[in-house]
Design an enzyme around this catalytic site. Structure first.
Site, PDB file in Angstrom:
ATOM      1  N   ILE A  93      33.336 -26.218  23.173  1.00 55.06           N
ATOM      2  CA  ILE A  93      32.596 -27.280  22.481  1.00 55.06           C
ATOM      3  C   ILE A  93      32.045 -26.730  21.167  1.00 55.06           C
ATOM      4  O   ILE A  93      31.466 -25.647  21.132  1.00 55.06           O
ATOM      5  CB  ILE A  93      31.471 -27.835  23.383  1.00 55.06           C
ATOM      6  CG1 ILE A  93      32.101 -28.604  24.556  1.00 55.06           C
ATOM      7  CG2 ILE A  93      30.518 -28.728  22.599  1.00 55.06           C
ATOM      8  CD1 ILE A  93      31.128 -29.049  25.619  1.00 55.06           C
ATOM      9  N   ASN A 108      40.989 -33.889  16.642  1.00 56.79           N
ATOM     10  CA  ASN A 108      41.274 -33.311  17.953  1.00 56.79           C
ATOM     11  C   ASN A 108      42.282 -34.201  18.671  1.00 56.79           C
ATOM     12  O   ASN A 108      42.385 -35.392  18.379  1.00 56.79           O
ATOM     13  CB  ASN A 108      39.967 -33.272  18.756  1.00 56.79           C
ATOM     14  CG  ASN A 108      40.120 -32.556  20.078  1.00 56.79           C
ATOM     15  OD1 ASN A 108      40.737 -31.497  20.167  1.00 56.79           O
ATOM     16  ND2 ASN A 108      39.568 -33.143  21.133  1.00 56.79           N
ATOM     17  N   HIS A 110      43.331 -35.387  22.611  1.00 59.29           N
ATOM     18  CA  HIS A 110      42.820 -35.386  23.989  1.00 59.29           C
ATOM     19  C   HIS A 110      43.827 -36.082  24.906  1.00 59.29           C
ATOM     20  O   HIS A 110      44.342 -37.147  24.562  1.00 59.29           O
ATOM     21  CB  HIS A 110      41.465 -36.092  24.047  1.00 59.29           C
ATOM     22  CG  HIS A 110      40.851 -36.011  25.404  1.00 59.29           C
ATOM     23  ND1 HIS A 110      40.283 -34.847  25.880  1.00 59.29           N
ATOM     24  CD2 HIS A 110      40.764 -36.916  26.404  1.00 59.29           C
ATOM     25  CE1 HIS A 110      39.872 -35.047  27.121  1.00 59.29           C
ATOM     26  NE2 HIS A 110      40.148 -36.299  27.461  1.00 59.29           N
ATOM     27  N   GLU A 143      29.623 -34.975  16.712  1.00 58.42           N
ATOM     28  CA  GLU A 143      28.742 -33.990  17.349  1.00 58.42           C
ATOM     29  C   GLU A 143      28.766 -34.039  18.874  1.00 58.42           C
ATOM     30  O   GLU A 143      28.225 -33.156  19.525  1.00 58.42           O
ATOM     31  CB  GLU A 143      27.323 -34.158  16.806  1.00 58.42           C
ATOM     32  CG  GLU A 143      27.282 -33.813  15.314  1.00 58.42           C
ATOM     33  CD  GLU A 143      25.907 -33.910  14.691  1.00 58.42           C
ATOM     34  OE1 GLU A 143      24.921 -33.910  15.434  1.00 58.42           O
ATOM     35  OE2 GLU A 143      25.847 -34.001  13.455  1.00 58.42           O
ATOM     36  N   ASP A 146      34.636 -35.066  22.631  1.00 59.26           N
ATOM     37  CA  ASP A 146      35.618 -36.133  22.893  1.00 59.26           C
ATOM     38  C   ASP A 146      35.054 -37.519  22.554  1.00 59.26           C
ATOM     39  O   ASP A 146      35.272 -38.486  23.273  1.00 59.26           O
ATOM     40  CB  ASP A 146      36.060 -36.102  24.374  1.00 59.26           C
ATOM     41  CG  ASP A 146      36.678 -34.771  24.755  1.00 59.26           C
ATOM     42  OD1 ASP A 146      37.353 -34.168  23.899  1.00 59.26           O
ATOM     43  OD2 ASP A 146      36.485 -34.324  25.900  1.00 59.26           O
ATOM     44  N   GLU A 175      51.822 -36.557  23.145  1.00 58.72           N
ATOM     45  CA  GLU A 175      50.893 -35.816  22.267  1.00 58.72           C
ATOM     46  C   GLU A 175      51.661 -35.194  21.102  1.00 58.72           C
ATOM     47  O   GLU A 175      51.185 -35.180  19.969  1.00 58.72           O
ATOM     48  CB  GLU A 175      50.188 -34.700  23.047  1.00 58.72           C
ATOM     49  CG  GLU A 175      49.230 -35.183  24.106  1.00 58.72           C
ATOM     50  CD  GLU A 175      48.503 -34.017  24.781  1.00 58.72           C
ATOM     51  OE1 GLU A 175      48.055 -33.090  24.085  1.00 58.72           O
ATOM     52  OE2 GLU A 175      48.393 -34.032  26.025  1.00 58.72           O
TER      53      GLU A 175
HETATM   54  C1  GAR Z   1      46.819 -30.609  25.601  1.00 59.97           C
HETATM   55  O1  GAR Z   1      47.201 -31.466  26.647  1.00 59.97           O
HETATM   56  C2  GAR Z   1      45.592 -31.132  24.887  1.00 59.97           C
HETATM   57  O2  GAR Z   1      45.567 -32.526  24.781  1.00 59.97           O
HETATM   58  C3  GAR Z   1      44.513 -30.647  25.795  1.00 59.97           C
HETATM   59  O3  GAR Z   1      44.902 -29.350  26.121  1.00 59.97           O
HETATM   60  C4  GAR Z   1      46.318 -29.277  26.145  1.00 59.97           C
HETATM   61  C5  GAR Z   1      46.753 -28.116  25.289  1.00 59.97           C
HETATM   62  O4  GAR Z   1      48.134 -27.911  25.428  1.00 59.97           O
HETATM   63  N1  GAR Z   1      43.225 -30.702  25.186  1.00 59.97           N
HETATM   64  C6  GAR Z   1      42.107 -31.010  25.848  1.00 59.97           C
HETATM   65  O5  GAR Z   1      42.080 -31.241  27.044  1.00 59.97           O
HETATM   66  C7  GAR Z   1      40.850 -31.057  24.991  1.00 59.97           C
HETATM   67  N2  GAR Z   1      39.780 -31.607  25.723  1.00 59.97           N
HETATM   68  P1  GAR Z   1      48.914 -27.008  24.393  1.00 59.97           P
HETATM   69  O6  GAR Z   1      48.139 -25.688  24.304  1.00 59.97           O
HETATM   70  O7  GAR Z   1      50.257 -26.812  25.002  1.00 59.97           O
HETATM   71  O8  GAR Z   1      48.948 -27.703  23.075  1.00 59.97           O
END
Ligand code: GAR
Length: 222
Positions: A93, A108, A110, A143, A146, A175
């Site tokens: 965070i 970001n 998510h 701040e 998510d 993603e």
């Molecule tokens: C992804 O699914 C991303 O959305 C998530 O972590 C993974 C990273 O995968 N992020 C979160 O959960 C943030 N809260 P990667 O390292 O293969 O890109």
């Protein structure tokens, strides 16, 4: 068109980082990944960066306050004249101090349809809750974790026989579409924050240019 400089924060294996490196190298986005920073020494994201000749930094959080740690990150980002900071699986965070310094220039991704299933296991939480549709979201960071203004979302169906990993895998593929598209919209100056809403200014559509998945619903602006 001038290319923007992107700095990436990543804690893990870095498949989202890879998606944006590939999009950058193939000219799909007008952006160069100029630096990758991790809070984890053995993050595979750092290896991916090195393989592409991108400077990769491990900034050890151990024994430092959050602000001390982030000051080091901030200095690196400024050294590379970064225009946009991208959280690509960064699992720490960020403090209000850091966010205020980068507000409007830090995004970001998510793995859920925010504001549902915030936190570190958006995919597992969605599956356990029993939702039938989940997905992924890109957003400006503010701040609260998510929480900031949403840029793009795509909806992914949950299947009866999904496991946490099979669902995560399907979301991840989306993603890898949403994150480069979001960076390109930023690079084109097409993202306008109006309070909590992000207005996407008119321009091209990736839906018409590139492959999409037939069972995924993409929001306006994709
Ligand atoms: C992804 O699914 C991303 O959305 C998530 O972590 C993974 C990273 O995968 N992020 C979160 O959960 C943030 N809260 P990667 O390292 O293969 O890109």
């Amino acid at each position: 068109m001038t290319r923007i400089k992107v700095g990436v924060l990543a804690s893990g294996r870095g498949t989202n980082l890879q998606a944006i490196i590939d999009a950058s190298e193939s000219g799909k986005i007008d952006a160069d990944i100029v630096v990758v920073i991790s809070d984890k020494k053995d993050a595979y994201a750092l290896e991916r960066a090195k393989k592409h000749g991108i400077p990769a930094y491990f900034v050890d959080p151990k024994g430092k306050s959050r602000e001390e740690h982030e000051k080091e990150i901030d200095e690196i980002l400024r050294k590379y004249n970064v225009d946009l900071v991208v959280g690509a699986g960064y699992m720490r965070i960020l403090s209000p101090w850091f966010i205020r310094r980068w507000y409007g220039k830090i995004i970001n991704i998510h793995p859920a349809l925010l504001p549902s299933f915030k936190g570190t296991d958006g995919q597992g939480d969605a599956l356990r809750y029993g939702v039938k549709i989940t997905g992924c979201t890109t957003h400006f960071m503010d701040e609260l974790p998510d929480h900031g203004p949403i840029i793009l979302q795509a909806a992914v169906k949950v299947k009866d026989d999904d496991t946490r990993d099979s669902l995560a895998e399907r979301i991840l593929k989306v993603e890898h579409q949403l994150l480069p598209r979001t960076i390109q919209l930023f690079a084109e100056g097409r993202l306008k924050i109006e309070g909590r809403r992000v207005k996407i200014l008119p321009g091209d559509s990736w839906k018409e240019k590139y492959e999409t998945y037939p069972d995924v619903l993409y929001c306006e602006g994709y």
